[in-house]
Motif scaffolding. Structure first.
Motif, PDB file in Angstrom:
ATOM      1  N   GLU A   1       0.888  -1.227   0.011  1.00  0.00           N
ATOM      2  CA  GLU A   1      -0.147  -0.144  -0.003  1.00  0.00           C
ATOM      3  C   GLU A   1       0.944   0.975  -0.009  1.00  0.00           C
ATOM      4  OE1 GLU A   1      -3.263   0.148  -0.047  1.00  0.00           O
ATOM      5  OE2 GLU A   1      -3.582  -1.903   0.032  1.00  0.00           O
ATOM      6  N   GLU A   2       0.356   2.319  -0.891  1.00  0.00           N
ATOM      7  CA  GLU A   2       1.150   3.560  -0.903  1.00  0.00           C
ATOM      8  C   GLU A   2       1.005   4.214   0.456  1.00  0.00           C
ATOM      9  OE1 GLU A   2       2.533   5.070  -4.920  1.00  0.00           O
ATOM     10  OE2 GLU A   2       0.439   5.658  -4.539  1.00  0.00           O
ATOM     11  N   LYS A   3       1.946   5.157   0.825  1.00  0.00           N
ATOM     12  CA  LYS A   3       2.036   5.725   2.196  1.00  0.00           C
ATOM     13  C   LYS A   3       2.460   7.052   1.908  1.00  0.00           C
ATOM     14  CE  LYS A   3       2.557   1.955   5.203  1.00  0.00           C
ATOM     15  NZ  LYS A   3       3.732   1.427   6.304  1.00  0.00           N
ATOM     16  N   PRO A   4       1.516   8.337   2.315  1.00  0.00           N
ATOM     17  CA  PRO A   4       2.119   9.704   2.180  1.00  0.00           C
ATOM     18  C   PRO A   4       3.406  10.076   2.902  1.00  0.00           C
ATOM     19  CG  PRO A   4       0.236   9.737   3.697  1.00  0.00           C
ATOM     20  CD  PRO A   4       0.421   8.031   3.284  1.00  0.00           C
ATOM     21  N   VAL A   5       4.359  10.829   2.435  1.00  0.00           N
ATOM     22  CA  VAL A   5       5.449  11.196   3.072  1.00  0.00           C
ATOM     23  C   VAL A   5       5.033  12.415   3.973  1.00  0.00           C
ATOM     24  CG1 VAL A   5       7.523  12.491   2.679  1.00  0.00           C
ATOM     25  CG2 VAL A   5       7.066  10.761   1.063  1.00  0.00           C
ATOM     26  N   PRO A   6       5.231  12.279   5.328  1.00  0.00           N
ATOM     27  CA  PRO A   6       4.839  13.078   6.321  1.00  0.00           C
ATOM     28  C   PRO A   6       5.319  14.599   6.110  1.00  0.00           C
ATOM     29  CG  PRO A   6       6.042  11.007   7.173  1.00  0.00           C
ATOM     30  CD  PRO A   6       6.257  11.321   5.935  1.00  0.00           C
ATOM     31  N   HIS A   7       4.297  15.523   6.316  1.00  0.00           N
ATOM     32  CA  HIS A   7       4.511  16.924   6.432  1.00  0.00           C
ATOM     33  C   HIS A   7       5.078  17.561   7.560  1.00  0.00           C
ATOM     34  CE1 HIS A   7       2.387  16.983   2.625  1.00  0.00           C
ATOM     35  NE2 HIS A   7       1.561  16.337   3.255  1.00  0.00           N
ATOM     36  N   PRO A   8       6.289  18.542   7.413  1.00  0.00           N
ATOM     37  CA  PRO A   8       6.875  18.714   6.252  1.00  0.00           C
ATOM     38  C   PRO A   8       7.831  17.916   5.675  1.00  0.00           C
ATOM     39  CG  PRO A   8       7.801  20.004   8.046  1.00  0.00           C
ATOM     40  CD  PRO A   8       6.587  19.275   8.691  1.00  0.00           C
TER      41      PRO A   8
ATOM     42  N   PHE B   1       8.237   6.741  -5.788  1.00  0.00           N
ATOM     43  CA  PHE B   1       7.641   7.862  -5.431  1.00  0.00           C
ATOM     44  C   PHE B   1       6.914   8.529  -6.496  1.00  0.00           C
ATOM     45  CE2 PHE B   1      10.930   7.087  -2.170  1.00  0.00           C
ATOM     46  CZ  PHE B   1      10.522   7.653  -1.050  1.00  0.00           C
ATOM     47  N   GLY B   2       5.657   9.262  -5.931  1.00  0.00           N
ATOM     48  CA  GLY B   2       5.014   9.963  -6.985  1.00  0.00           C
ATOM     49  C   GLY B   2       3.670  10.617  -6.494  1.00  0.00           C
ATOM     50  N   TYR B   3       3.192  11.252  -7.297  1.00  0.00           N
ATOM     51  CA  TYR B   3       1.649  12.123  -6.711  1.00  0.00           C
ATOM     52  C   TYR B   3       0.533  11.260  -7.598  1.00  0.00           C
ATOM     53  CZ  TYR B   3       4.637  15.582  -4.716  1.00  0.00           C
ATOM     54  OH  TYR B   3       5.322  16.536  -3.914  1.00  0.00           O
ATOM     55  N   PRO B   4       0.048  10.265  -6.991  1.00  0.00           N
ATOM     56  CA  PRO B   4      -1.108   9.739  -7.660  1.00  0.00           C
ATOM     57  C   PRO B   4      -2.301  10.305  -7.210  1.00  0.00           C
ATOM     58  CG  PRO B   4      -0.456   8.675  -5.662  1.00  0.00           C
ATOM     59  CD  PRO B   4       0.666   9.473  -5.875  1.00  0.00           C
TER      60      PRO B   4
ATOM     61  N   GLY C   1      -5.624   9.199  -8.911  1.00  0.00           N
ATOM     62  CA  GLY C   1      -6.781   8.536  -8.954  1.00  0.00           C
ATOM     63  C   GLY C   1      -7.181   8.001  -7.523  1.00  0.00           C
ATOM     64  N   LYS C   2      -8.563   7.446  -7.453  1.00  0.00           N
ATOM     65  CA  LYS C   2      -9.048   7.279  -6.437  1.00  0.00           C
ATOM     66  C   LYS C   2      -8.562   5.907  -5.663  1.00  0.00           C
ATOM     67  CE  LYS C   2     -13.772   9.062  -6.870  1.00  0.00           C
ATOM     68  NZ  LYS C   2     -14.991   8.784  -7.042  1.00  0.00           N
ATOM     69  N   PRO C   3      -7.976   5.701  -4.391  1.00  0.00           N
ATOM     70  CA  PRO C   3      -8.295   6.682  -3.353  1.00  0.00           C
ATOM     71  C   PRO C   3      -7.608   7.813  -3.098  1.00  0.00           C
ATOM     72  CG  PRO C   3      -7.114   5.017  -2.631  1.00  0.00           C
ATOM     73  CD  PRO C   3      -7.326   4.927  -3.932  1.00  0.00           C
ATOM     74  N   PHE C   4      -6.749   8.160  -3.949  1.00  0.00           N
ATOM     75  CA  PHE C   4      -5.775   9.319  -3.832  1.00  0.00           C
ATOM     76  C   PHE C   4      -6.183  10.654  -4.538  1.00  0.00           C
ATOM     77  CE2 PHE C   4      -3.305   5.316  -4.417  1.00  0.00           C
ATOM     78  CZ  PHE C   4      -2.744   5.335  -3.063  1.00  0.00           C
ATOM     79  N   ASP C   5      -5.873  11.717  -4.177  1.00  0.00           N
ATOM     80  CA  ASP C   5      -6.298  13.157  -4.588  1.00  0.00           C
ATOM     81  C   ASP C   5      -5.028  13.881  -5.265  1.00  0.00           C
ATOM     82  OD1 ASP C   5      -4.655  14.030  -2.471  1.00  0.00           O
ATOM     83  OD2 ASP C   5      -6.398  15.023  -1.374  1.00  0.00           O
ATOM     84  N   GLY C   6      -4.154  13.401  -5.369  1.00  0.00           N
ATOM     85  CA  GLY C   6      -2.906  14.180  -6.101  1.00  0.00           C
ATOM     86  C   GLY C   6      -2.169  15.171  -5.347  1.00  0.00           C
ATOM     87  N   MET C   7      -2.677  15.300  -4.056  1.00  0.00           N
ATOM     88  CA  MET C   7      -1.795  16.151  -3.251  1.00  0.00           C
ATOM     89  C   MET C   7      -0.813  15.768  -2.547  1.00  0.00           C
ATOM     90  SD  MET C   7      -3.428  19.374  -3.537  1.00  0.00           S
ATOM     91  CE  MET C   7      -3.556  18.565  -5.239  1.00  0.00           C
TER      92      MET C   7
ATOM     93  N   GLY D   1       4.998  -4.539  -6.176  1.00  0.00           N
ATOM     94  CA  GLY D   1       3.451  -4.588  -5.889  1.00  0.00           C
ATOM     95  C   GLY D   1       3.515  -3.218  -5.039  1.00  0.00           C
ATOM     96  N   CYS D   2       2.247  -2.612  -5.766  1.00  0.00           N
ATOM     97  CA  CYS D   2       2.081  -1.175  -5.449  1.00  0.00           C
ATOM     98  C   CYS D   2       0.650  -0.828  -5.784  1.00  0.00           C
ATOM     99  CB  CYS D   2       3.025  -0.161  -6.056  1.00  0.00           C
ATOM    100  SG  CYS D   2       2.969   1.338  -5.475  1.00  0.00           S
TER     101      CYS D   2
END
Length: 402
Positions: free
Chosen positions: A147-154, A309-312, A314-320, A346-347
């Motif tokens: 499963e993809e995971k977001p990089v924490p901010h900042p 790494f990337g900015y997906p 498509g659902k369930p992602f929003d590109g942000m 696998g991703c």
């Protein structure tokens, strides 16, 4: 990013960049593998599509893949003249254009099991109907889903080499992902960004995209996360770096069907040179604080783990969000057995991921070994090109080009 799958992976190229969280289209057609692996006949000499690149320039005859690996600077220059990447118009990507960006319509699957580019922004998922590629032509069973995971901010400083890539194809705007890579001819001062060919060029019979622009560390502070509103300037800590030159894979430019994809995906890489938006001579590498070396001809048994790494979008992602899949050892995915098998992990990434960098460890340091190109319709795997001599010579060419 047009190649992950037009019918399913198109979203890999698309990203949401609007204050109102409107989904932006991905870069170009997506290349999803809709039916599993395809076996194609070995490539023979072909000619570049007429009408691409410099107007009036005579098309050149492409060599076999073995000959292509031996191309010299002069050969790459002749090819580049047919596929010119024109400088981006400064300030083209205002907020309104980004808000209006839409994903391209998904392409229809062909009768053959082809893999489709990941550059289109339709939010489609990678992969085809089959759950795993056939065990022939250098294919392995598909890896376990990660499963993809977001990089924490900042973002930590080392993640600032990742960014969103914008481009225009005709009258439509799209987005992909990209990575700041090291420049062999300018150590410590790189202005080079690695991505996928489908994020830069329309394929066979097509032309180079226009207004190609890179926004490193997009939304690194999370100002657009979770539906929040902010200005585009706040979401782009380093501004927008417009392309001034670039090079795509000759195989992609000469063969690719941007609607569906195929064996050309095994050479789906591209590189652009960008310019500092403030007009100074300070390089992209100096501004973001680093670059990633590219590991060419990496022994497969030494690539023990990959993080993509990337900015997906498509659902369930929003590109942000900058998302990542931390996978184990990549397996092989072959479409044309005469070409190097693609790296496969696998991703569950979707459109907008196209062109995003794949990182591995070499001598304790982070290196780039591939970029997101195709994926399955079920959003369980992604594949990227194995970077051999052809990719290395392309980097050497754009590095030396004035």
């Amino acid at each position: 990013m047009s190649p992950i799958s037009r019918t399913t992976r198109a979203a890999l190229g698309a990203s949401v960049v609007a204050l109102t969280m409107v989904v932006a289209t991905a870069c170009g057609p997506d290349n999803s593998d809709t039916t599993g692996a395809q076996t194609a006949a070995p490539t023979t000499a072909v000619t570049t599509a007429a009408g691409a690149g410099t107007p009036g320039a005579a098309p050149i005859k492409l060599p076999t893949l073995d000959e292509l690996k031996k191309w010299k600077y002069e050969d790459w220059e002749k090819f580049a003249q047919q596929n010119v990447i024109t400088p981006a118009v400064k300030g083209y990507w205002d907020l309104q254009k980004i808000l209006k960006a839409k994903p391209s319509k998904p392409g229809q699957p062909t009768t053959q099991p082809t893999a489709q580019p990941t550059a289109q922004p339709t939010g489609a998922a990678p992969g085809g109907p089959s759950s795993q590629p056939p065990a022939d032509g250098g294919n392995d069973p598909l890896p376990k889903l990660v499963e993809e995971k977001p990089v924490p901010h900042p973002f930590a400083k080392n993640f600032h080499v990742n960014g969103k890539l914008f481009f225009q194809d005709g009258k439509q705007e799209y987005v992909c992902s990209g990575t700041v890579v090291s420049d062999p001819a300018n150590p410590g001062r790189s202005n080079l960004v690695w991505t996928a060919s489908h994020c830069l060029h329309g394929g066979k019979g097509g032309k180079s995209h226009t207004n190609i622009t890179f926004a490193p560390a997009f939304n690194s502070t999370g100002v657009l996360s979770g539906g929040k509103q902010a200005s585009l300037a706040q979401a782009e800590p380093y501004g927008e770096w417009g392309a001034v030159a670039g090079i795509v894979s000759p195989t992609w430019a000469d063969e690719a069907d941007p609607e569906y994809g195929g064996p050309w995906s095994q050479y789906d890489f591209g590189i652009i040179r960008v310019a500092n938006p403030d007009g100074s001579n300070k390089s992209l590498e100096e501004v973001v604080g680093g670059s990633v070396p590219v590991w060419f001809n990496a022994p497969r048994d030494q690539i023990t783990g990959v993080s993509s790494f990337g900015y997906p979008a498509g659902k369930p992602f929003d590109g942000m969000e900058l998302e990542h899949c931390d996978s184990g050892k990549p397996v092989r995915h072959t479409i044309d057995p005469s070409r190097p098998a693609m790296l496969t992990i696998g991703c569950n990434g979707t459109g907008g991921d196209s062109g995003g960098g794949w990182f591995a460890a070499k001598d304790g340091k982070q290196v780039l070994v591939s970029d997101t190109s195709i994926g399955g319709n079920d959003n369980t795997w992604e594949a990227g090109p194995y970077l051999d001599d052809v990719a290395q010579h392309a980097l050497e060419y754009i590095s030396k080009k004035k």
